[in-house]
Every structure is written in C-alpha cells, then in structure tokens.
Design a protein around this motif. Sequence first.
Motif, mmCIF file in Angstrom:
data_model
loop_
_atom_site.group_PDB
_atom_site.id
_atom_site.type_symbol
_atom_site.label_atom_id
_atom_site.label_comp_id
_atom_site.label_asym_id
_atom_site.label_seq_id
_atom_site.Cartn_x
_atom_site.Cartn_y
_atom_site.Cartn_z
ATOM 1 N N LEU A 135 104.180 -33.445 123.558
ATOM 2 C CA LEU A 135 103.078 -33.147 124.775
ATOM 3 C C LEU A 135 104.008 -32.258 126.054
ATOM 4 O O LEU A 135 103.607 -31.343 126.345
ATOM 5 N N VAL A 136 104.789 -32.885 126.616
ATOM 6 C CA VAL A 136 105.587 -32.846 127.509
ATOM 7 C C VAL A 136 106.363 -31.296 127.380
ATOM 8 O O VAL A 136 106.280 -30.464 128.099
ATOM 9 N N ALA A 137 107.145 -31.261 126.308
ATOM 10 C CA ALA A 137 107.956 -30.083 126.072
ATOM 11 C C ALA A 137 107.114 -28.917 125.814
ATOM 12 O O ALA A 137 107.277 -27.869 126.134
ATOM 13 N N THR A 138 105.842 -29.038 125.127
ATOM 14 C CA THR A 138 105.030 -27.811 124.844
ATOM 15 C C THR A 138 104.533 -27.368 126.160
ATOM 16 O O THR A 138 104.309 -26.088 126.372
ATOM 17 N N THR A 139 104.084 -28.434 127.110
ATOM 18 C CA THR A 139 103.524 -27.656 128.190
ATOM 19 C C THR A 139 104.508 -26.943 129.246
ATOM 20 O O THR A 139 104.169 -26.138 129.668
ATOM 21 N N VAL A 140 105.715 -27.595 129.379
ATOM 22 C CA VAL A 140 106.673 -27.222 130.102
ATOM 23 C C VAL A 140 107.006 -25.835 129.412
ATOM 24 O O VAL A 140 107.084 -24.609 129.982
ATOM 25 N N ILE A 141 107.196 -25.584 127.945
ATOM 26 C CA ILE A 141 107.661 -24.269 127.513
ATOM 27 C C ILE A 141 106.518 -23.241 127.777
ATOM 28 O O ILE A 141 106.941 -22.191 127.936
ATOM 29 N N TYR A 142 105.245 -23.734 127.557
ATOM 30 C CA TYR A 142 104.188 -22.778 127.428
ATOM 31 C C TYR A 142 104.135 -22.378 128.892
ATOM 32 O O TYR A 142 103.999 -21.138 129.097
ATOM 33 N N THR A 143 104.222 -23.243 130.017
ATOM 34 C CA THR A 143 103.960 -22.544 131.342
ATOM 35 C C THR A 143 105.160 -21.724 131.674
ATOM 36 O O THR A 143 104.883 -20.684 132.237
ATOM 37 N N GLY A 144 106.342 -22.177 131.425
ATOM 38 C CA GLY A 144 107.420 -21.186 131.690
ATOM 39 C C GLY A 144 107.338 -19.890 131.334
ATOM 40 O O GLY A 144 107.677 -19.152 131.854
ATOM 41 N N PHE A 145 107.181 -19.921 129.742
ATOM 42 C CA PHE A 145 107.354 -18.727 129.214
ATOM 43 C C PHE A 145 106.118 -17.607 129.356
ATOM 44 O O PHE A 145 106.153 -16.432 129.512
ATOM 45 N N ALA A 146 104.819 -18.495 129.367
ATOM 46 C CA ALA A 146 103.585 -17.584 129.317
ATOM 47 C C ALA A 146 103.239 -17.226 130.703
ATOM 48 O O ALA A 146 102.973 -16.089 131.124
ATOM 49 N N LEU A 147 103.565 -18.100 131.632
ATOM 50 C CA LEU A 147 103.115 -17.779 133.000
ATOM 51 C C LEU A 147 104.562 -17.238 133.682
ATOM 52 O O LEU A 147 104.416 -16.225 134.629
ATOM 53 N N GLY A 148 105.591 -17.960 133.479
ATOM 54 C CA GLY A 148 106.867 -17.376 134.163
ATOM 55 C C GLY A 148 107.371 -16.104 133.890
ATOM 56 O O GLY A 148 107.777 -15.066 134.564
ATOM 57 N N LEU A 149 107.639 -15.979 132.433
ATOM 58 C CA LEU A 149 108.283 -14.973 131.875
ATOM 59 C C LEU A 149 107.234 -13.679 131.297
ATOM 60 O O LEU A 149 107.696 -13.074 130.632
ATOM 61 N N ARG A 150 106.107 -14.215 131.500
ATOM 62 C CA ARG A 150 104.958 -13.255 130.947
ATOM 63 C C ARG A 150 105.129 -12.837 129.549
ATOM 64 O O ARG A 150 104.665 -11.810 129.182
ATOM 65 N N VAL A 151 105.359 -13.796 128.656
ATOM 66 C CA VAL A 151 105.475 -13.544 127.336
ATOM 67 C C VAL A 151 103.963 -13.929 126.993
ATOM 68 O O VAL A 151 103.352 -14.941 127.048
ATOM 69 N N ARG A 152 103.508 -12.883 126.032
ATOM 70 C CA ARG A 152 102.126 -13.204 125.535
ATOM 71 C C ARG A 152 101.900 -14.044 124.420
ATOM 72 O O ARG A 152 102.352 -13.998 123.271
ATOM 73 N N LEU A 153 101.839 -15.364 124.751
ATOM 74 C CA LEU A 153 101.484 -16.760 123.576
ATOM 75 C C LEU A 153 100.327 -16.744 122.979
ATOM 76 O O LEU A 153 99.332 -17.017 124.073
ATOM 77 N N PRO A 154 99.944 -16.769 121.746
ATOM 78 C CA PRO A 154 98.820 -17.016 121.495
ATOM 79 C C PRO A 154 98.014 -18.290 121.740
ATOM 80 O O PRO A 154 98.873 -19.295 121.479
ATOM 81 N N LEU A 155 96.752 -18.393 122.211
ATOM 82 C CA LEU A 155 96.245 -19.695 122.568
ATOM 83 C C LEU A 155 95.570 -20.317 121.159
ATOM 84 O O LEU A 155 95.297 -21.462 121.201
ATOM 85 N N GLY A 156 95.240 -19.235 120.241
ATOM 86 C CA GLY A 156 94.455 -19.910 119.140
ATOM 87 C C GLY A 156 93.575 -20.772 118.946
ATOM 88 O O GLY A 156 92.526 -20.094 119.864
#
Lengths: 503, 183, 329
Positions: free
Chosen positions: B155-176
């Motif tokens: 849970l923690v790693a997913t949240t951190v990675i998602y936040t970092g990449f989707a919000l920080g680096l603007r990578v469009r990650l699918p929410l599905g």
Amino acid sequence: MFEHLINGFGVALQPFNLLIALVGCLIGTVIGVLPGLGPTATLAMLIPLIFSMPPATALILLTSVYYGSMYGGSTTSILVNIPGESASVITTIDGHKMAMQGRAGPALAIAAIGSFIAGTFAVVVLTFLGAPVAEYALHFGPAEFFALMVFGLATVASLTGTNVTKSVVTTCLGLMISTVGIDLVSGAPRYTFGNPFLQDGIDFVVVAIGMFAFTEVIITAREVREGTRAEVVKAAGIWVSWKEVVYSLPSIARGTFFGFLVGMLPGAGATLSTFIAYNLEKRICKNPELLGTGDIRGVANPESSNNAASGASLVPLLTLGLPGGGATAIMLGALMMLDITPGPLMFEKHAGMIWALIASMYVGNALLLILNWPLVNVFARIMTVPVKYLMPIVLVISTIGVWSLSYSEVDLILTAGAGMLGYYMRMHKYPVEPLILGLILGGRMEQAYRQALIISKGSNLVFLQHPISLVLLIGALLFLFLPTLLARSKQFYMARKTSVEAA
Amino acid sequence: MVGMNAIKKKITRTQVEGLVILLVAIGYLWEAQNVPLLYQVPGVPGPTTFPWLLGIVFGLSGVWLLVSPHRLIARLRKEAADEDEDAPEAPAPSGAAFWDPITRDWHFYTIWAVILGYLVLMPSLGFPVATALLLAMFVSLLGEQRWWVVAGLALVATTVIYTGFALGLRVRLPLGVLEPLVK
Amino acid sequence: MKRMGLLSLAVVAAVGLLAAGQWSAAGAWEPKGQLECIAPANPGGGWDAVCRSTSSALQKSGIVKETMYVTNMPGGSGAVAIANVITKRKGDTNLLVAASNALTFTMALNRTTHTYKDIIPIAQIGAEIGGFFVKSDSKYKNLADLINALKADPKSVTFCGGSAPGGQDHIKAALFAKAIGVEPTKIVYVPYQGGGEALTSLLGGHTEVGAIDISEAAGQFEAGKVRCLGLLSEKRSTKFKDIPTTYEQGVKVSYPIWRGVYMAPGTPTEAVKFWSEAIQKMVATPEWAAEREKMGWEPTYRFGDDFDKFVTAELATFKDLLKELGFLK
C-alpha cells in the motif's frame, strides 16, 4: 570574451537563476536516476514553462536538467545493475560489482567527480574553442558516420566476453530490431506485420528495460530463493579516497577526451562515446584485466565520457545553430521559441543570453558536484535495503518507464519478451550490451550508409576513399580480429618455446 | 569434475541456439520480400539492402554455432580442466532451467507469470490496484511471511510511487477500476 | 384560448431557453487539461515551427487557457505521426497535428494508407517559399550556373533536403529540372531527417545544393554561411526582400509551401468547431503576426471546408504530377 563571460556569470549567479539551476539539476538527477525516463522527453515537457520566465532563466533551466540527467544515470547502474540512461550501460559492468563489494559510495562519488571534470572540460572548450571545433565536426559526412558506427559496434563485439560469435549474434539482433518500423529514408514500412503499433519502431528503452531491469529482477529473485545471492559486503566508507581519485584520474582524462571527440559529432551521442571510450581504455590503461572486476576506473571512464559527450553535443548547437540530435534538438526548438534564430550569429545578436547560458553550465556542474555529496550518502544506503523489498519496487518503476514512452500496451508486452530473451542471454553468456548499442545506432547507421551511397552514386568505394572513414574501418577490423590474432600468436610462440625447451 | 556430461549438454544447447538463430535469420530475410518497394533512387540501396546484409550475417553466425562444436569441445575441455570461472556457479541448475520439469521450478515460473500478468493487466486494471497486487505477491514470493509487512509495503509503496510519478513527473498512469471512485 | 396561447408561448419560450442554453453550452465548449500539438518531424524543421508558433500564439493571446505541449514524432515524412494519430488518438479533442504539402506527398506516394479523408483538416496558417541554398563558397554563383551544370550533366550536382526521396524537397529540385529541360529522375537527391540535418551536410560540403525552406536556412543565411540561388516563387518574399526569385531569373517554376494543422478522426463536432474558430481568431492577433514574421511566412490562410477541399484537390494534383515526373507508376 572574458568580459562577456563575466557578464554571463553575473546573470547566472543571480539568486533566482541560481535557484532555477538547482531545481533543474535536481529534476535532471531524478529523471536520470529513474530507468526509462530520459532528458529528451523531460525537456520537451518543460518547454511550455519557458514562457513564464525570462529567456536566460529558461535556458538555464533546460541545460541544468540536461546536465543533471547525465549525472544521475550512473546511480541505478551502480546500485541495482540497471542503467538509468542508455549512456550508463557500460557503467553497470564495474559499477555494480563495486557496489556488491561494499564500494557503492566510492563508485557513486567517482561518477560525480568524473562527470564534474568532464562536464567542466566540455564547457571550457565550448567557451574558448567552440566555433573552430564545431566547424571541424562538420567534416563528418555520411560516409564517416557510417564508419564511426561500424567502429563503435566493432569495439563492442570484443567487449564483454571471449566469444566473438555471440557478440556478433547479439549486435546483429540489435540492428535487426532497429529495422522494425517505417524506413526513415524511403518511408516504406518494414517488419510491422501490418500492426500500426510497430510503425513507430521498437524504442530501445523497451528492450533495455526488459533486458536489464526485468532480467535483473528475475535473477535476483531466483538467487534469493535459492540462497545463492552473494551478500553485499558491508561498506567500509561512503566517500572515495584520495588514492582512488588519483588512480582514476588518467581514466577520467581519457574518457573525457574520447567522449568529447565522439559527442561533438552531430547525432553520434553519449552512448556510443561510452562504448568507444571504455574499449579504448581497455587497450590503453595499465592492468586492463582489472577492468570488469569492479575496478573504479570502469566507472570513472564511461561516466566522464558520457558527460563530456553531452557537453560536447551542445557545441555545434550553440556555436553553429545545428542540432546534434535528441535533447539538443529540443533545445534548438526552445531557442527558436525564445525568438533566437539558431545560427552562427547567436553570439553576436544574443550575446547576453548565450553567455549567461555558458556561465550557467559552469555553475550547474559545480552545483551537481555539491548536490551529489549528500546524495551519494543517501543512494549508497540503498544497498542496505533488503533486495526482497527493493526489487519489486524497481520492477514497478521500470514498468512506469516503459509505459511513459507512448502509453501503449504493445510496449509492455514487448518488454516482457525482451525480459525473457534477456534472461536466456544472461544465463548463457550472450552479451546484452552490443544488442542495445546495435539497436540505438541501427537507424542512423543505415541512414548514413544509404546517404553515403546516394552521394557516391552507388559506389561502395566511398567508405575507403574518405580518409577518416578509412581509418575508422581499419580500426574496426583491428578491434575485431587483433585480440584473436594476438592470442593465437602468443599460443604459437609459447608452444614453440616449450617444444624448443623440450628439445 | 564437471565432466563430459556438462560439456555435451552445452554443445547441444549451442547447436540448438545456432539452429534457432538460422531459422530467425531465414524468417527475417523472407519477410524482407514483403517490404513494399516505393519510389527509389535508381542504382543505390533501397529499404531491403540493410536487412539483407544483417540477415545474412546473422544466419551465418547461426550456421557457425551449429557446425563449430569441434572447436568448442576442445575449448570446453580446456576450460573444464582449468576450472573455468563459471564452474563454481554450478551452471547445471540455472542453465538447464528451461528443460527442467515445471514442478521443480514452480517458483521461477510463478514469478514470470506474476510479472506477465502485471504487464498485461496493468492498463485495464489500473496502476494502483495492479501495482499493489504485484508488490504483495512479489514480496511474499521472495520470502516475506509477515502479512502486515506485505500489505503495508504494497500500500505505502504504491501510494508513494503513484503520487511521485503521476503528480510529480506528470506521467499519465491509468486509474482503471479506481476511475469511478475519483469522479 | 388565451390561456392556451400563453401556455404555448411559455412552452416555446422554455424550449427556446433550453435550446439557447444548450447552444451556448456547445458554443462555450473548451478543451480541458493538457493540450498537445504533434510535429511529425524533429525540432528545427518546418513542422516543428508550425507547432511551436501556433502553441505560442494561442497561449500568449489567451485564446486557449491550458498549456499546449509540443511533441515531436519524426519518421516517414509524416507517415509515423498520421498512423499514430489515427490509431491511438482517435477522438482526441486536445490534439492538433502540424501539416504541409509534405504530408500530401506522403499520401500521394502511398507512404501511408491514409488520406485527408481519414483525418480532419482544420486550417492553413501560412505559406512559405522554398529555395535553392548553397554554401557561401560554392562554385554556383547564381541560378544560371546551376542550370548550366545540370544541363551539362544532371548527375554532377548533389541536392539535399529534409524529406524522403519523392517528397517535397526532392520535388522542388525535380520540378526545377523539368522546367529547364533536364530529365527529373536523373537528379541526385540525398534525403535527411529534416531541414536542420540537410543544412549541416550542406555546410560540411557533403552535398551541394539544399532544396530547403527559407525559415530553415534563416540563421545560416543571415550569418552569410549560405547563399540563396533563387526562391521558387513568382513574387519576392515579404521578409527576405533581397533574394531573387526563379521567375526573375527566367525559370517559370513556383512552389509555395502551405503550413497548417489537422485533427484526429472521430473528434466531436464542437471540438472541431472550437479549434477552427480558435485558429481563425489567432491569425488575426498581433502575437501571430510576430510569430509569422519570425518564421518568414506569408499571410495566406484557409479554413474549414475551404481548406479541406483545397488539400483534397492538391492530393489529386500531386499524384498526377508524380506520375508525370516518373516518381509514381
């Protein structure tokens, strides 16, 4: 000129610009560290931001990102054996071994020091010799380019193992993968099997992440399970010792020199320069047998060469207004948006801005060296994270790297395929590096080949008639066959000696 | 003594590899015929010249691997005698992995299956869910048995990675599958 | 009756209001989130300039409120980008793609299976003039030198350009050859990835005559590194007034290059309407005038159906032309 440079420093050292440079260096380092994310895409993403700041500041931001990414590329190569950029593939060879021997800190530190020396060298050349050096680079036509690529591939073929056939196989495979997609010269689709997703070709990041990241994760998982994973030696010290720095200095100098030479040629790129520099290093340096076993020079050399190359690729851009491909092409676009017509007159018409940019490169290099001081500490500690937690996270981040290329499922599937092939290759000693280089160079190599032949009206002799290309091709042959020949003659000599002694 | 058995195995494998390479080369050259010939400058190489060159070199290397076992035997004998560096790594289990019964290597195949599943399902299932599942499965496959560590890390790693990449680096990650929740 | 009348009036008014509400909602359609402009070539070329200048003018003049990113997608003279847009970006309301006659050539030569019917042409935002450029120390001093050399031996001159063989830069040279009575297929033409690379080879002396556009050569031209033998035009350029044209030098060949944008297929009508109007508004702004000036483009515009008909007709003309020149069977 000095007056201009001092004025440039005046701009570059303004607190706001300094802050922007620092932010740029940080962003660059982050995308450099993350496998799959590269400077080109990030620069393109940052371009719209430059409207919201003064032109000089905007250029400072872009160059510092570009520089930072080259510093960051070595980090994952050293820590987890996965290159963060294609230009850091070579660094994995010695870098990761060093990390396993508990010398992650010194490896990271020497990468930063080498990068600093090389980066600064490139800027100094740009400052004082820029235009004449760039004019020289123009002598490289299609024939010379093709020969250079052949030379690069030949050095790789003798790079990793003793088995030349296997290297030839993987080099060829890389080149073959590069022919997938629409032919850049005639526009004909090749090997797309009617699948529109393959028309853009197969990005090397897809293959590199499959073959390095996925393979590494699987192998680590296997080793952990079987209990054969080598323990990471406890780190003796975080920072690099003076002795090691002095020991690496000649390698840094050579890496810088060759990196600059190759990087300056428009379109040749930092990746090719690391391969060539490392291979020449193997022939030139003392005790070459130590390279590949976790020698600090094996990190210092490629890391300084890729930074020299990325600095050098700015030389034709800034002095002549001609892009060197990839990230510099984006910078050219940025210049045009800032109402600067790229061309030889930039230094006269926009002296203030261009000199501020050059000054900021000195500043950026210094900032990155300082920035890396604490970062080495942080990153080196990653080696103490148990691999069972680290590897799954590496896997996820690598997947994001592939996904971010074009948001396509096809890329993900191709990565899995590359991962499987890479695993087999790793297990059976087929070197991966030549494949990656072949894939990166393939398109340009073929293009140069065909351009040269159009110019020569179909005569293959053109490659032998141009002196530079002739020298490079002979060099390539020597690289391929000299080691074998030398070994043969040595064997022969030894055999004769023993038979003589016996008699 | 690694012995002749290992050497023989290695040779048949090399020959199989040679054969596969040869077949790939033939397929590659065959497919070159399907490249449409658009307008070309007369007298200079077209879009198939380079592939032909590559295919031939690739095929020849395959043939070489196929027919050169004699040299290899000699070299491998010498290597075996010299106690080659890869001897202590015991190439037998890793090298033979692909032919071993699946039951013996279930763990290896499970890991591959988990990774493949992740790559195939991530776009539709969404990044957060797929990643949390992958992390949980992978960490437990690697020997972590405490469920709360597994769940927490996922849970923690997913949240951190998602936040970092989707919000920080603007990578469009699918929410599905999480898409409705956000709206 | 009166009540009924009132009621019906109310109903009509309500329907009217509703319709008006809907209409204004449709009229007020605006793109949300990241906007993108795909340049189907490397930065530094003409297509890249279309995207950079459009996104810059649209944002500076406030016609669009969101940020517009530029993506470079080189390959196959636009074939890679059009395939990508049609397969992966169907119905994308936030995407513009740069185009020019080079794209028409890609279609005419069957480099892509797609035509203008598969995409939505939006507008032409300017026109540019191509020319023949040589290195400053070239032995060709003027167009007459080039004509004499080509007449003596068509293979003695090496042309270069940023498009694939049979693409527009090649066609410029071929049209010229035809006009001076030289067999067009005998011309030696070296393709590069975009005008920037072609210019590099020209400066390096690897090729002799660059069949490229003014905007691509401007920096080198101003610095005196390259000379222009002639612009393929009837009238002189509005920015570079000193460059002689082909017509002036007795060769009746002109080749205006339009620059424009298209959108992905399946885009909702209101989005197409928005962008079409946005571009129309944009070309009237001083911001656009400045961009256009910078690029050296001529103010020639076409919009919507007008533009659609223009490009469709052009595709047919080019096919005939290519057959006539011997590039297409």
